[in-house]
Design an enzyme around this catalytic site. Structure first.
Site, short mmCIF file in Angstrom:
data_model
loop_
_atom_site.label_atom_id
_atom_site.label_comp_id
_atom_site.label_asym_id
_atom_site.label_seq_id
_atom_site.Cartn_x
_atom_site.Cartn_y
_atom_site.Cartn_z
N LYS A 49 0.84 -1.20 0.00
CA LYS A 49 0.00 0.00 0.00
C LYS A 49 0.87 1.25 0.00
CE LYS A 49 -3.73 -2.53 2.16
NZ LYS A 49 -4.33 -3.03 3.40
N GLN A 93 -4.24 -1.98 9.66
CA GLN A 93 -4.13 -3.29 9.01
C GLN A 93 -4.70 -4.39 9.92
OE1 GLN A 93 -2.97 -3.79 5.76
NE2 GLN A 93 -3.76 -5.84 6.09
N ASP A 116 -11.10 2.40 3.82
CA ASP A 116 -11.39 0.98 3.60
C ASP A 116 -12.89 0.74 3.45
OD1 ASP A 116 -9.14 -0.65 3.41
OD2 ASP A 116 -8.79 -0.64 5.58
#
Ligand code: NAP
Length: 279
Positions: A49, A93, A116
Site C-alpha cells: 500500500k 491493518q 477501507d
C-alpha cells in the site's frame, strides 16, 4: 475462447488517473497506516500500500506499534490521526493481535477518513446507494466488469461468501447494477445447482479449488476474489483455473486479477477523501 481479465494492467491505469488527479489538489493527499505487531503477511500488505501511495503521489505515514500495544494506546493514536489535517485516510491493518478489539478500532476511525469503507456509517451509505467510499475489493470487481464491458443488468449473479468486507458488499453492488443476485455461504444447500445458473460467478470463499468445472455454466464470467496458498505454497484462488477457464467467457487469474484492483480502489478512495477535505 476465454478472455483473461488483466487486473494488473487495469490497476496501473487506475493509479495513473489517481496520480494525475492528486497532483491537481492544493495539498498532497495523505494516508496513515497503522500496523500492530509483526505479522509477516500484514507487513507485505502494508508495504504494498505504501508503494502504491508513492506511485500515486500520496504521502504515507506509517505507525508501527508493538504487539503488546493496548486498546487505549491504539484508540489514542486513531484519535490523534482523526484530528490531523495532513491525514486524509486512516487504515489499520487487520487482523489485529489477540486482545485488541477490531470492531472498536473500525468504529473509532472518523467516517470521512475510513478509506477501507469498513465503518458502519459508510457501509450504510453504500447500502442505500449514496456511497462516500466503496469497499475496495467489491468495487475493484465492479471496475473490472465495467472496463471489459461485461453487462450486469438482468443477468444471474452468484456470489460465494457473505463476509462484511467482500461477499455482502459484492452482492449489494451487483444488485445496484441491476443483476439478479444469489448469495451463497457455508450453509447453502445444492451449491453446484445454484452456481451453474450464474452468468457471473464471484467466488470469495478462501478454499483452494472449491470452484470446479462442473459448477460453472458454459460461457460464464468467473471472478476469483480469493487469495489462498496451494499445497506447494503457491498463491492461488478458489477456482480450479485450468479446468474452469475453457468453459468461461471471461475469467480473472490469481495472482493478477482482483488483488491489484483492490489496491487501486484504495488509492481512489484516498483521492476522494482528500478532495472532500479540500473542497
Ligand atoms: P471470510 O470472512 O472467511 O468469508 C468466507 C465466506 O465463505 C463466508 O461467508 C463463508 O460462509 C463462505 N464459505 C465457506 N465455505 C463455503 C463453501 N463451501 N461454499 C460457499 N461458501 C463458503 O473471508 P473473506 O475475508 O470474505 O475473504 C474471502 C477470500 O478472499 C479469502 O481467500 C481472502 O484472502 C480473499 N480476499 C482477497 C482480497 C483481494 O484483494 N483479492 C481481499 C479480501 C479478501 P459462512 O458465512 O457461512 O461462514
Amino acid at each position: 475462447m476465454a478472455t483473461r481479465i488483466d487486473g494488473k494492467a487495469l490497476a496501473v491505469k487506475v493509479k495513473e488517473r489517481v496520480r494525475e488527479e492528486a497532483a491537481k489538489l492544493p495539498r498532497q493527499p495523505g494516508l496513515a497506516v497503522i500496523l500492530v505487531g509483526d505479522d509477516p503477511a500484514s507487513r507485505v500488505y502494508v508495504s504494498g500500500k505504501e508503494k502504491d501511495c508513492a506511485e500515486c503521489g500520496i504521502l504515507s505515514f506509517e505507525h508501527k506499534l508493538p504487539a503488546e500495544t493496548t486498546q487505549e494506546e491504539l484508540l489514542a493514536l486513531i484519535e490523534k490521526l482523526n484530528a490531523d489535517p495532513a491525514v486524509d485516510g486512516i487504515l489499520c491493518q487487520l487482523p489485529l493481535p489477540g486482545g485488541l478489539d477490531e470492531e472498536a478500532v473500525i468504529n473509532a476511525i472518523v467516517p470521512d477518513k475510513d478509506v477501507d469503507c469498513f465503518h458502519p456509517f459508510n457501509v450504510g451509505r453504500m447500502v442505500i446507494g449514496e456511497p462516500v467510499f466503496l469497499p475496495c475489493t467489491p468495487a475493484g470487481v465492479m471496475e473490472m466488469l465495467r472496463e471489459y464491458e461485461i453487462p450486469i443488468r438482468g443477468r444471474r449473479c452468484v456470489v460465494l461468501g457473505r463476509s462484511n468486507i467482500v461477499g455482502k458488499p459484492m452482492s449489494i453492488l451487483l444488485t445496484q447494477s441491476d443483476g439478479t443476485v444469489t448469495t451463497c455461504h457455508s450453509r447453502t444447500e445444492n451449491l453446484a445447482e445454484i452456481t451453474r445458473q450464474a452468468d457471473i460467478l464471484v467466488s470469495a470463499v478462501g478454499k483452494v479449488r472449491c470452484v470446479t468445472a462442473d459448477m460453472v455454466k458454459d460461457g460464464a464470467v468467473v471472478i476469483d476474489v480469493a487469495m489462498n496458498r496451494d499445497e506447494n505454497g503457491k498463491l492461488c484462488g478458489d477456482v480450479d483455473f485450468a479446468a474452469v477457464e475453457p468453459k468461461t467467457s471471461y475469467i480473472t487469474p490469481v495472482p493478477g486479477g482482483v488483488g491489484p484492483m483492490t489496491r487501486a480502489v484504495l488509492m481512489e478512495n484516498i483521492l476522494t477523501a482528500a478532495r472532500n477535505h479540500q473542497a
